[in-house]
Motif scaffolding. Sequence first.
Motif, PDB file in Angstrom:
ATOM      1  N   PRO A  50       0.809  -1.227   0.000  1.00  0.00           N
ATOM      2  CA  PRO A  50       0.000   0.000   0.000  1.00  0.00           C
ATOM      3  C   PRO A  50       0.840   1.274   0.000  1.00  0.00           C
ATOM      4  N   THR A  51       0.222   2.355  -0.441  1.00  0.00           N
ATOM      5  CA  THR A  51       0.849   3.674  -0.310  1.00  0.00           C
ATOM      6  C   THR A  51      -0.152   4.609   0.354  1.00  0.00           C
ATOM      7  N   THR A  52       0.395   5.625   1.013  1.00  0.00           N
ATOM      8  CA  THR A  52      -0.488   6.669   1.538  1.00  0.00           C
ATOM      9  C   THR A  52      -0.988   7.485   0.366  1.00  0.00           C
ATOM     10  N   LYS A  53      -2.180   8.022   0.481  1.00  0.00           N
ATOM     11  CA  LYS A  53      -2.770   8.824  -0.598  1.00  0.00           C
ATOM     12  C   LYS A  53      -2.480  10.286  -0.292  1.00  0.00           C
ATOM     13  N   ALA A  54      -1.480  10.842  -0.971  1.00  0.00           N
ATOM     14  CA  ALA A  54      -1.095  12.230  -0.708  1.00  0.00           C
ATOM     15  C   ALA A  54      -1.987  13.180  -1.494  1.00  0.00           C
ATOM     16  N   SER A  55      -2.480  14.247  -0.825  1.00  0.00           N
ATOM     17  CA  SER A  55      -3.267  15.248  -1.556  1.00  0.00           C
ATOM     18  C   SER A  55      -2.333  16.099  -2.408  1.00  0.00           C
ATOM     19  N   GLU A  56      -1.079  16.230  -1.964  1.00  0.00           N
ATOM     20  CA  GLU A  56      -0.071  16.927  -2.763  1.00  0.00           C
ATOM     21  C   GLU A  56       1.239  16.164  -2.655  1.00  0.00           C
ATOM     22  N   GLY A  57       2.077  16.288  -3.701  1.00  0.00           N
ATOM     23  CA  GLY A  57       3.395  15.653  -3.659  1.00  0.00           C
ATOM     24  C   GLY A  57       3.314  14.151  -3.859  1.00  0.00           C
ATOM     25  N   HIS A  58       4.301  13.451  -3.335  1.00  0.00           N
ATOM     26  CA  HIS A  58       4.462  12.026  -3.614  1.00  0.00           C
ATOM     27  C   HIS A  58       3.660  11.155  -2.643  1.00  0.00           C
ATOM     28  N   ASP A  59       3.069  10.073  -3.194  1.00  0.00           N
ATOM     29  CA  ASP A  59       2.517   9.038  -2.330  1.00  0.00           C
ATOM     30  C   ASP A  59       3.693   8.311  -1.678  1.00  0.00           C
ATOM     31  N   ARG A  68       1.181  -2.501   6.198  1.00  0.00           N
ATOM     32  CA  ARG A  68      -0.127  -2.838   6.793  1.00  0.00           C
ATOM     33  C   ARG A  68      -0.120  -2.505   8.290  1.00  0.00           C
ATOM     34  N   GLU A  69       1.004  -2.848   8.943  1.00  0.00           N
ATOM     35  CA  GLU A  69       1.127  -2.630  10.390  1.00  0.00           C
ATOM     36  C   GLU A  69       1.000  -1.150  10.734  1.00  0.00           C
ATOM     37  N   ASP A  70       1.665  -0.300   9.934  1.00  0.00           N
ATOM     38  CA  ASP A  70       1.604   1.148  10.196  1.00  0.00           C
ATOM     39  C   ASP A  70       0.210   1.706   9.941  1.00  0.00           C
ATOM     40  N   ILE A  71      -0.440   1.215   8.899  1.00  0.00           N
ATOM     41  CA  ILE A  71      -1.804   1.673   8.591  1.00  0.00           C
ATOM     42  C   ILE A  71      -2.720   1.415   9.791  1.00  0.00           C
ATOM     43  N   LEU A  72      -2.602   0.216  10.349  1.00  0.00           N
ATOM     44  CA  LEU A  72      -3.462  -0.148  11.486  1.00  0.00           C
ATOM     45  C   LEU A  72      -3.033   0.586  12.757  1.00  0.00           C
ATOM     46  N   ALA A  73      -1.708   0.674  12.986  1.00  0.00           N
ATOM     47  CA  ALA A  73      -1.205   1.322  14.201  1.00  0.00           C
ATOM     48  C   ALA A  73      -1.578   2.804  14.237  1.00  0.00           C
ATOM     49  N   LYS A  74      -1.544   3.442  13.068  1.00  0.00           N
ATOM     50  CA  LYS A  74      -1.863   4.881  13.001  1.00  0.00           C
ATOM     51  C   LYS A  74      -3.363   5.141  12.870  1.00  0.00           C
TER      52      LYS A  74
END
Length: 314
Positions: A142-151, A156-162
């Motif tokens: 997965p990648t984070t969905k950036a509104s600006e700049g780079h994704d 998976r662990e970070d997505i859930l932890a955050k």
Amino acid sequence: MNQSIKETHFQFPGQVDFYKGKVRDVYIFEKELVVVASDRISAFDVVLPRAIPFKGQVLNQIAAKFLEATADIVPNWVTATPDPNVTIGKRCEPFKVEMVIRGYMSGHAAREYKLGKRSICGVPMPDGIRENDPFPTPIITPTTKASEGHDEDISREDILAKGIVSEEDYVVLEKYTRALYQRGQEMAAEKGLILVDTKYEFGKHDGKIYLIDEIHTPDSSRYFYADGYEENQQKGLPQRQLSKEFVRQWLIENGFQGKEGQQVPEMTDEIVESISDRYIELFEKITGEKFQKAITNNIEERIENAIKNYLKEN
């Protein structure tokens, strides 16, 4: 040259907001989104200076075809496509991650691997695998969905932890991602292609998860030609690709990778036309259908009228 549509500035009754993405203009209504697929083209997270005739139509129509073909797997946001460049659908609250799935060691994964990394997004990559070899099983990166700049890559662990996505929802997103990719691979194989990697975006509407955005297009996916794949792998040759990679390669060859201080090379009429021709070729190969060029005289007026007519009737 044919006209292209670089940006739109419409104002519709009931419109509450507007968002300009890298390549799409999004008109926001209370319950719906009207998305205009422009002919803008981006690479390395940079929008290039010139628009590519028919690119928006190509991507919009490929996406419409695949969204329809996967509606039995996951409900999607689309309610209408009133113009070759326009999709209208439910206004969903997007998850702030893109679900990237890779069946092969290519692209970003291969670049990371060459740097000596043996995991990507917290997912291990086996030793001794060559560029463009298949992974033992497809991996979700997965990648984070950036509104600006780079994704940005994220595990998976970070997505859930955050708390970016709840575990309950994330399990569903993973399930949908694998099922969609399998369907995409099957449909690609029928056309003599290999779906190498792709990304999916999801959102929620009235508490239900929907597939949003485009899918299985050459902008969101990488395809190889199946014919010659094994032979090229055995000989260590590059694979024949059906993706936007040819645009990235042209930029790299001309000294541009989106890094600070780099200038986008000049896009001549010849370059623009060749990219347009490649997108049409992509459409015909991926869908197996002949591309019907939409009328590009007064393209903005055509699009605006199609949207207005839809809104009036609905």
